[in-house]
Design a protein around this motif. Structure first.
Motif, PDB file in Angstrom:
ATOM      1  N   ARG A  73       0.796  -1.226   0.000  1.00 36.34           N
ATOM      2  CA  ARG A  73       0.000   0.000   0.000  1.00 36.34           C
ATOM      3  C   ARG A  73       0.829   1.277   0.000  1.00 36.34           C
ATOM      4  N   MET A  74       2.062   1.242   0.518  1.00 37.54           N
ATOM      5  CA  MET A  74       2.858   2.465   0.556  1.00 37.54           C
ATOM      6  C   MET A  74       3.200   2.964  -0.849  1.00 37.54           C
ATOM      7  N   ARG A  75       3.084   2.072  -1.831  1.00 39.14           N
ATOM      8  CA  ARG A  75       3.305   2.498  -3.215  1.00 39.14           C
ATOM      9  C   ARG A  75       2.242   3.501  -3.661  1.00 39.14           C
ATOM     10  N   TRP A  76       1.060   3.423  -3.065  1.00 35.75           N
ATOM     11  CA  TRP A  76      -0.004   4.368  -3.419  1.00 35.75           C
ATOM     12  C   TRP A  76       0.408   5.812  -3.098  1.00 35.75           C
ATOM     13  N   TRP A  77       1.449   5.962  -2.293  1.00 37.76           N
ATOM     14  CA  TRP A  77       1.970   7.287  -1.960  1.00 37.76           C
ATOM     15  C   TRP A  77       3.413   7.458  -2.434  1.00 37.76           C
ATOM     16  N   GLY A  78       3.775   6.697  -3.478  1.00 38.24           N
ATOM     17  CA  GLY A  78       5.054   6.912  -4.148  1.00 38.24           C
ATOM     18  C   GLY A  78       6.257   6.300  -3.490  1.00 38.24           C
ATOM     19  N   LEU A  79       6.068   5.366  -2.547  1.00 37.29           N
ATOM     20  CA  LEU A  79       7.162   4.820  -1.759  1.00 37.29           C
ATOM     21  C   LEU A  79       7.426   3.356  -2.094  1.00 37.29           C
ATOM     22  N   TYR A  80       8.666   3.051  -2.473  1.00 39.58           N
ATOM     23  CA  TYR A  80       9.153   1.677  -2.615  1.00 39.58           C
ATOM     24  C   TYR A  80      10.363   1.515  -1.707  1.00 39.58           C
ATOM     25  N   THR A  81      10.486   0.361  -1.055  1.00 37.99           N
ATOM     26  CA  THR A  81      11.762   0.110  -0.383  1.00 37.99           C
ATOM     27  C   THR A  81      12.853  -0.036  -1.438  1.00 37.99           C
ATOM     28  N   GLY A 165       2.337  22.777  -4.255  1.00 36.48           N
ATOM     29  CA  GLY A 165       1.461  22.199  -5.265  1.00 36.48           C
ATOM     30  C   GLY A 165       1.951  20.912  -5.890  1.00 36.48           C
ATOM     31  N   LEU A 166       2.893  20.220  -5.251  1.00 40.34           N
ATOM     32  CA  LEU A 166       3.380  18.944  -5.755  1.00 40.34           C
ATOM     33  C   LEU A 166       2.836  17.806  -4.891  1.00 40.34           C
ATOM     34  N   SER A 167       2.946  16.584  -5.413  1.00 42.33           N
ATOM     35  CA  SER A 167       2.335  15.458  -4.727  1.00 42.33           C
ATOM     36  C   SER A 167       3.067  14.172  -5.062  1.00 42.33           C
ATOM     37  N   THR A 168       2.931  13.167  -4.181  1.00 45.82           N
ATOM     38  CA  THR A 168       3.370  11.807  -4.479  1.00 45.82           C
ATOM     39  C   THR A 168       2.167  10.871  -4.562  1.00 45.82           C
ATOM     40  N   THR A 169       0.964  11.410  -4.565  1.00 43.79           N
ATOM     41  CA  THR A 169      -0.256  10.613  -4.574  1.00 43.79           C
ATOM     42  C   THR A 169      -0.311   9.717  -5.802  1.00 43.79           C
ATOM     43  N   GLU A 170      -0.432   8.428  -5.574  1.00 42.63           N
ATOM     44  CA  GLU A 170      -0.556   7.433  -6.649  1.00 42.63           C
ATOM     45  C   GLU A 170       0.567   7.536  -7.682  1.00 42.63           C
ATOM     46  N   ALA A 171       1.748   7.893  -7.201  1.00 41.68           N
ATOM     47  CA  ALA A 171       2.914   7.897  -8.089  1.00 41.68           C
ATOM     48  C   ALA A 171       3.382   6.484  -8.386  1.00 41.68           C
ATOM     49  N   CYS A 172       2.931   5.513  -7.599  1.00 38.39           N
ATOM     50  CA  CYS A 172       3.235   4.098  -7.808  1.00 38.39           C
ATOM     51  C   CYS A 172       1.956   3.317  -7.510  1.00 38.39           C
ATOM     52  N   GLY A 173       2.040   1.995  -7.481  1.00 40.34           N
ATOM     53  CA  GLY A 173       0.908   1.161  -7.122  1.00 40.34           C
ATOM     54  C   GLY A 173      -0.039   0.871  -8.271  1.00 40.34           C
ATOM     55  N   ASP A 174      -1.120   0.141  -7.966  1.00 41.30           N
ATOM     56  CA  ASP A 174      -2.125  -0.238  -8.966  1.00 41.30           C
ATOM     57  C   ASP A 174      -3.126   0.901  -9.112  1.00 41.30           C
ATOM     58  N   THR A 175      -2.653   1.968  -9.694  1.00 38.95           N
ATOM     59  CA  THR A 175      -3.357   3.246  -9.681  1.00 38.95           C
ATOM     60  C   THR A 175      -3.189   3.973 -11.011  1.00 38.95           C
ATOM     61  N   PRO A 176      -3.924   5.070 -11.219  1.00 41.41           N
ATOM     62  CA  PRO A 176      -3.654   5.942 -12.364  1.00 41.41           C
ATOM     63  C   PRO A 176      -2.386   6.749 -12.116  1.00 41.41           C
ATOM     64  N   ARG A 177      -1.323   6.374 -12.783  1.00 44.06           N
ATOM     65  CA  ARG A 177      -0.020   7.005 -12.572  1.00 44.06           C
ATOM     66  C   ARG A 177       0.010   8.407 -13.195  1.00 44.06           C
TER      67      ARG A 177
END
Length: 565
Positions: A73-81, A165-177
């Motif tokens: 789930r952390m990928r949904w906020w742009g985070l990968y280990t 005005g920048l974001s990491t929202t859904e930058a990764c994950g099963d999401t609209p990139r």
């Protein structure tokens, strides 16, 4: 074959079910999760992990993170280990995830349309220096990626990014990139139509929207009205390509189902013309088809390209019109082929308002926070405060008055950022590689940078457009199948029989002009140490054997295997 969880066990033998059954398609009533990824998404929406990061994990540290959050789930906020340091490529496929994980993260900042202000770039640079050990790579998806991020620092990083005005929202994950956009949208003199309003509306409606935060896999999109076809539309899940309709005027040609990785497919045209104000609706229709009909059983078949390949363009368009848009789309023309081979907007170009934009190239997207901060200062001094990232790991400064062009070029060159770059600096791309990526097998960024230097030294007169894409594994984040010379990282044997880092070679791929995948010559593999010699050899043969005006991709398609070895 075991019964699908969605079907009762058979009482008599039956034929192996086709792909229309047991694929985990929601629209077919198959809601039971068929793998671990689908289960953790059902258990809790990935968007919800932000609260736990802010209130628990950043307070208690790395060891407090739930495994389904850490590797899911952390990928949904742009985070990968990121990859634990010192693990060689031979261990990539055999170690458990917790053995590969470092206690640091890659953090991806999404930059929709590649649009940045100098204030935003300055903040990106400051975060890099303060929290990411100076790292800040430019990607071929117009994003910026940090490394060495501590979970304790993530809330503060979010605060600083979101303040500008920048974001990491859904930058990764099963999401609209991130939504790719022409980096010269709204300013290029030859633009067919400016897609920026559509990108803004798609971002407003659908990014961070729980209705689209559980997709079968990632969903990549692009919107460009440039005749240079500058967003690699052929390899996106959905792409809107600027065209001029003979009756309705400028709008977009709709493409779906592109993607690379280990099973590459080029996107297909639906033959539909979409006006600017209807682009967000068409986007919603296509992403909804993916959500509802996409294959969720096997992760390897969960991209939209597999559904499009099974259905075909005609059925896909019919479902889009009948079930989602509730109206027919207008038939429209295909985009024209670009007049130029290069699509990166490098160099000095006049804008439609008479001012200039300047595109420049770092080596293989590798920059650092200090350099980005200096670029922001230069852009603010010489321009209007606007910059753009590109889909080719480049940067562009906009709105330069004619009298300030030379000064800005000199300032960029002093930072080692080439405006008038060699074909090798301009055309070489590399993914993250084994330095940080847990999937990688070989080193890429440093290898690409040294290859550029070697080729500039050995072939100083070479002036043909050439793309050399270097990937650390088979997943093709650096688009190896559509490069003139695509290099897929793997372990190979050297002349002494030792297992060393090397590459399988793909030759003659292309996007834009005559889009297609490169050929693989049987047994053609090179070690990393041999790479400069090999590329020099094949480019020298190309120069000797090519017909007048012939591109490398065309020559490579017809050349005999000996010439390519």
């Amino acid at each position: 074959m075991a019964a699908s969880p969605d079907d009762p066990a058979p009482t008599t033998p039956r034929r192996k079910p086709g792909r229309h059954r047991g694929e985990g398609q929601w629209a077919a009533g198959h809601f039971t999760p068929l793998n671990g990824n689908e289960q953790f998404k059902k258990d809790d929406d990935g968007l919800n992990v932000r609260t736990r990061i802010e209130t628990i994990y950043s307070q208690r540290g790395f060891d407090s993170i739930d495994p389904n959050d850490l590797r899911g789930r952390m990928r949904w906020w742009g985070l990968y280990t990121q990859r634990r340091q010192g693990i060689d490529g031979g261990k990539t496929a055999i170690l458990e995830p917790e053995e590969l994980d470092d206690e640091y993260f890659m953090l991806r900042v999404r930059i929709d349309g590649g649009r940045l202000t100098t204030e935003q770039l300055r903040v990106i640079g400051e975060i890099s220096q303060e929290f990411a050990r100076g790292t800040a790579d430019l990607t071929d998806r117009q994003n910026v990626q940090y490394h060495w991020i501590r979970i304790e620092d993530v809330p503060e990083i979010w605060n600083r990014l979101e303040a500008v005005g920048l974001s990491t929202t859904e930058a990764c994950g099963d999401t609209p990139r991130v939504i790719l956009g022409s980096p010269v949208a709204g300013i290029a003199a030859d633009e067919i139509i400016d897609g920026s309003p559509a990108i803004d509306e798609i971002q407003r409606r659908y990014i961070g929207n729980p209705a689209f935060s559980n997709l079968p896999r990632k969903f990549k999109s692009a919107v460009s009205g440039s005749p240079q076809l500058d967003v690699a539309h052929e390899i996106n899940d959905i792409a809107f390509v600027g065209v001029e309709h003979p009756e309705h005027g400028p709008g977009f040609d709709l493409w779906v189902g592109g993607g690379l990785s280990t099973n590459p497919k080029l996107g297909v045209r639906l033959g539909a013309w979409v006006p600017l104000d209807e682009v967000p609706d068409a986007y919603e229709g296509v992403i909804s088809i993916f959500r509802d009909y996409g294959y969720r059983r096997l992760r390897t078949r969960a991209r939209l390209k597999f559904l499009v390949a099974d259905w075909g363009a005609e059925k896909f368009r019919q479902v889009l019109e009948d079930e989602y848009l509730k109206r027919k789309l207008v038939d429209g023309p295909a985009p024209e082929l670009p007049k130029e081979v290069w699509r990166d907007h490098l160099g000095v170009h006049r804008q439609k308002d008479g001012r200039f934009y300047i595109g420049f190239a770092p080596r293989v997207g590798r920059v650092d926070g200090a350099t980005l901060s200096k670029i922001a200062e230069l852009a603010e001094t010489h321009g209007s405060g606007r910059l753009r990232t590109t889909a080719e790991q480049k940067l562009i400064v906009l709105d330069i008055e004619e009298g300030r062009v030379d000064s800005l070029v000199a300032g960029l060159e002093a930072l080692g950022l080439k405006v008038d770059a060699s074909p090798f600096r301009r055309g070489t791309m590399a993914c993250t590689g084994i330095e940080f990526c847990k999937l990688a097998i070989v080193e890429t960024k440093a290898r690409g940078a040294s290859l550029i230097d070697e080729l500039e030294r050995r072939l100083p007169e070479f002036d043909e457009p050439i793309t050399i894409n270097i990937n650390g594994c088979p997943n093709s984040c650096a688009r190896i199948q559509v490069a003139d010379i695509g290099l897929k990282g793997q372990l190979v044997l050297d002349a002494e029989g030792n297992q060393v880092e090397g590459f399988q070679v793909h030759l003659g791929g292309a996007l834009g002009l005559e889009a297609g995948f490169g050929r693989k010559v049987r047994g053609l593999k090179v070690t990393s140490a041999e790479l400069p010699d090999y590329v020099e050899r094949v480019l020298t043969r190309f120069q000797a054997e090519r017909a007048e005006g012939e591109r490398f991709a065309t020559w490579a398609a017809r050349a005999d295997e000996e010439a390519l070895s």
